[in-house]
Design an enzyme around this catalytic site. Sequence first.
Site, PDB file in Angstrom:
ATOM      1  N   PRO A 587       0.805  -1.224   0.000  1.00 46.00           N
ATOM      2  CA  PRO A 587       0.000   0.000   0.000  1.00 46.00           C
ATOM      3  C   PRO A 587       0.839   1.276   0.000  1.00 46.00           C
ATOM      4  O   PRO A 587       0.511   2.243  -0.678  1.00 46.00           O
ATOM      5  CB  PRO A 587      -0.818  -0.115   1.294  1.00 46.00           C
ATOM      6  N   GLU A 660       0.946   3.374 -14.038  1.00 46.48           N
ATOM      7  CA  GLU A 660       0.525   4.322 -15.068  1.00 46.48           C
ATOM      8  C   GLU A 660      -0.896   4.836 -14.913  1.00 46.48           C
ATOM      9  O   GLU A 660      -1.201   5.942 -15.339  1.00 46.48           O
ATOM     10  CB  GLU A 660       0.726   3.657 -16.441  1.00 46.48           C
TER      11      GLU A 660
END
Lengths: 693, 328
Positions: A587, A660
């Site tokens: 995370p 991305e």
Amino acid sequence: MTDLLRPRVLGRSPRRVDGPAKVTGTARYAGDQHVVDPAHLHLVQAEVARGVLTEVEVGAARALDGVLAVLTPDNAPRLASARDAELAALQSHDVAFRGQVVAAVVARTREIAREAAALVRVRIDPRPHDVHLSADRDDLYAPEKVNGGADTDTSRGDLGTGLAHSPFTLDQTYTTAWYNNNPMEPHTTTALWLDGDLVLYDSTQGVHTTRQATAKVLGLDPRRVHVISPHVGGGFGAKGTAHVHAIVAAMAARAVPGTPVKLALTRQQMFSLVGYRTPTVQRVRMGCDADGRLAAVALDAVSQTSRVKEFAEQTARPTRMMYAAPNRRTTHRLAALDVPVPSWMRAPGECPGMFGPEVAVDELAAACGVDPVEFRVRNEPDVDPETGKPFSSRNLVACLREGARRFGWEHRDPTPRAREEAGWLVGTGVAASTYPVSRTPGSVAAIRCTGPGRYLVRIGAADLGTGTWTSLAQVAADALGVDFGDVELRIGDTALPEASVAGGSSGITSWGSTVVAAAEALRERFGDDPAAGDEVRAGMPDNPAAGRYAMHAFGAQFAEVRVHVDTGEVRVARLLGVFAVGRVVNPRLARSQLVGGMTMGLSMALHEHSVVDERFGHVVNHDFAEYHIATNADVPRVEAHWVEEHDPHTNPMGTKGVGEIGIVGTAAAIANAAHHATGVRVRDLPITLDHFL
Amino acid sequence: MPFDYRRAPDPESAVAAATGWSGVAFLAGGTNLVDHLKLGLVAPDVLVDISRLPLDAVDELPDGGLRVGATVRNTDLAAHPVVRRDYPVLARAVLSGASGQIRNLATTGGNLLQRTRCVYFQDITTPCNKREPGTGCSAIGGYTRHHAILGASAHCVATHPSDMAVAMAALDAQVAVLGEGGRRVVPLVELHRLPGDEPHRDTVLSPADLITWVDLPPLPPGTRSLYRKVRDRASFAFALVSVAAVLRVERGVVRDVRIALGGVAHKPWRARRAEDVLRGERTGEEVFRRAIDAELAGAAPLAGNGFKVPLTRNLVVSALRELSRGER
């Protein structure tokens, strides 16, 4: 259906393995590698956009004390392959773009090399050049395929009929600018030859891909090229393919036998030598009914490529799978210009390609009076509209709903220019994000047991600052069923087993699948309790689900934008993204990737713009003072969240890639919010203050 | 190119060391000059290092004004308690420029003498009359977002990039110069030139002229001032347009007004015409507009910077509105 790894270490946030070395300055980047008594290289570039080199006068440069060699097209060794025109350094007297390398100086110090480079006199017979991109050109052409191997054009149903029968239609043109990747670490190569072997300490997103490319151009057995790249200071695609400087560095090192050669590009040189994102012109046509249900969607995308090497940005790709509509069409056309070679920049295709259509959706939603979140929900497809395949998982709606809840979208007054606070017009906007789940074949991982319950995992993967040193070790730990601390990972060196490039958000999918396969092979061969020295290698397995499902990550981004009443200044007060990216490996690192992508998207929306002066043919704002990238002051609050997503089809980790998607859709969300704030619709990036005066 | 490096112990020796050379440059913070050396824009024969001259103090003057030494760092100037209290326009202007790191190095004199950021000036591969007289101006017909709308010539449309100098122009600062012929004082508004047909000359100074300090006259009680800068990003960007405004209003009437504009001309631009319109008038939106329109009547925007005209108008009106708020 794959059995996903049982997460023990996956989903936790161990600190970056490479963190202490980086913050103490001991991590060795390509330019920091200790080599004995290196020489330094400086490149000389063409100062016209097209022409023929008639003379390179090196006398004054050679005469300078400390200059060791000057390479020119007249004396440079012939390369084994000049097929890749971008890499065919100093092989021709033709100048194909302004900034092309026309000579190179090797000297004892960086300063002498730079000084001597300025003394090289280059005479070029100039020819008329053309760097003007426009959708109205009569010489646009359709490439055979676009980047990533997708079809150039697609068509389903009948667009004309779909539009004709729609009570609400849109036909607008949107443009995105020329962008340069600009990682903090400039492209850097340290080259040396040892008994006919070439060693490259290179700033690269793939040591093996750099090896392949350079070996081919230089005519070497790839096993005799050693590429070492433990740390990379950002790449964003610009270090994903080999560029000419690595070839010149290798040639230069050969010209001074026994002496290693160091080359670091200047910031200005990076604007013409390492790829960039092509500007795009996007004609969007859409038609919907009064409830906002799309009947027709079309995107005709125009971008540029260089005359000497084709790169076809896949701008229209996301339009093919984003929303349900029976009548659809996408096209890609290219203008071949006298410009540097474009290439990958963070989320090629999706990043520019989700600007026009996601602003168009906002415009159409407003036209038919449907909330833009709801509009997107209503056009959610059951299956991939392009292929008819089911999605392995698709949680765009969950992202939109969760984002709307967290952002406070609920009580939004859709009226533009309705809210003013202390001289600032305030608006909010939303856009969707998507990015395909990619896997690149060819990786191999080796795992060796080094002691009871301890393992060495080796694979030539790359860490561009993304966190591979940590996240891939987490994958290995769960695959081996041990603690994080029991895995030692080695990456970033061609001495390690082959690995695919870090690109297309495919890293963890490809390398992780490979590491998991190797762990399984180890267990199969040596049981649950291997002895020290037991070792296996395994290649990346095929994913049997790959052909059966459409696999994509999704997201929803919300922006609050403020535009000053008097000055038009645009500020993004808040950005909030919610993403569905499969299982999150780490995370802390994932948030960093997503927040970084969104920040770069903000930068694209408001600031970044490589300004080409068509008379000269080059980017004239080629430094950090003039090519604006968002500063901390421009980014007050960026939040990234994700929804729980269990996807058993993508890979054994259940991941989708996070590098991305964060930049996809951001600019559209900001443009939509700016419209909501002011009533002014900006369809051309960047969104600067002059639009609002 | 190799160059001679000399360190001057006092201002007089600095001037002496610089005298007689055509290619001479004083080196202080180096935040502009060192870039230019690397880019090949300048190739001086001799660098005279003045960074250790005893000119790094801010002193209060008997008349209530302030003397700012030429080598006072921008950071120290902006943080100086008297500057913050009496000249907020100056503190604001300095803090809106560059970055913390650069302000830590940059000096008062160097800030005044920094050169244009015109991209063509900074790129030795493109013609530029300022860099190489007679080669032509590439900005005309090119990328002009940051260029001048006032006082430009057919030879040069560059702008002066300083924020600090704009505030000093509004404060009627006086620049003390030590040169071959001794000491002299140049009003700041006359220090920088318009380009005319000699755009290579940024200022009226000669190569061996050394700025030693800048004097700020005191502001009468009741004077308000501000600095507003508009740029393409929130930090670390040069002004598209900036305004330094000083205003004293008595019973609703403008008694003193000084307006300087940045980002619009080859020098910090004193808006004298606007000031003339305002002086003696009752404050109000209409007269503010009339004043700046009078100034902008002479504006000649280029193809890429027409937006600067309405931007300047809006910015100045808004600055005056803010300064006159609550005045009766």
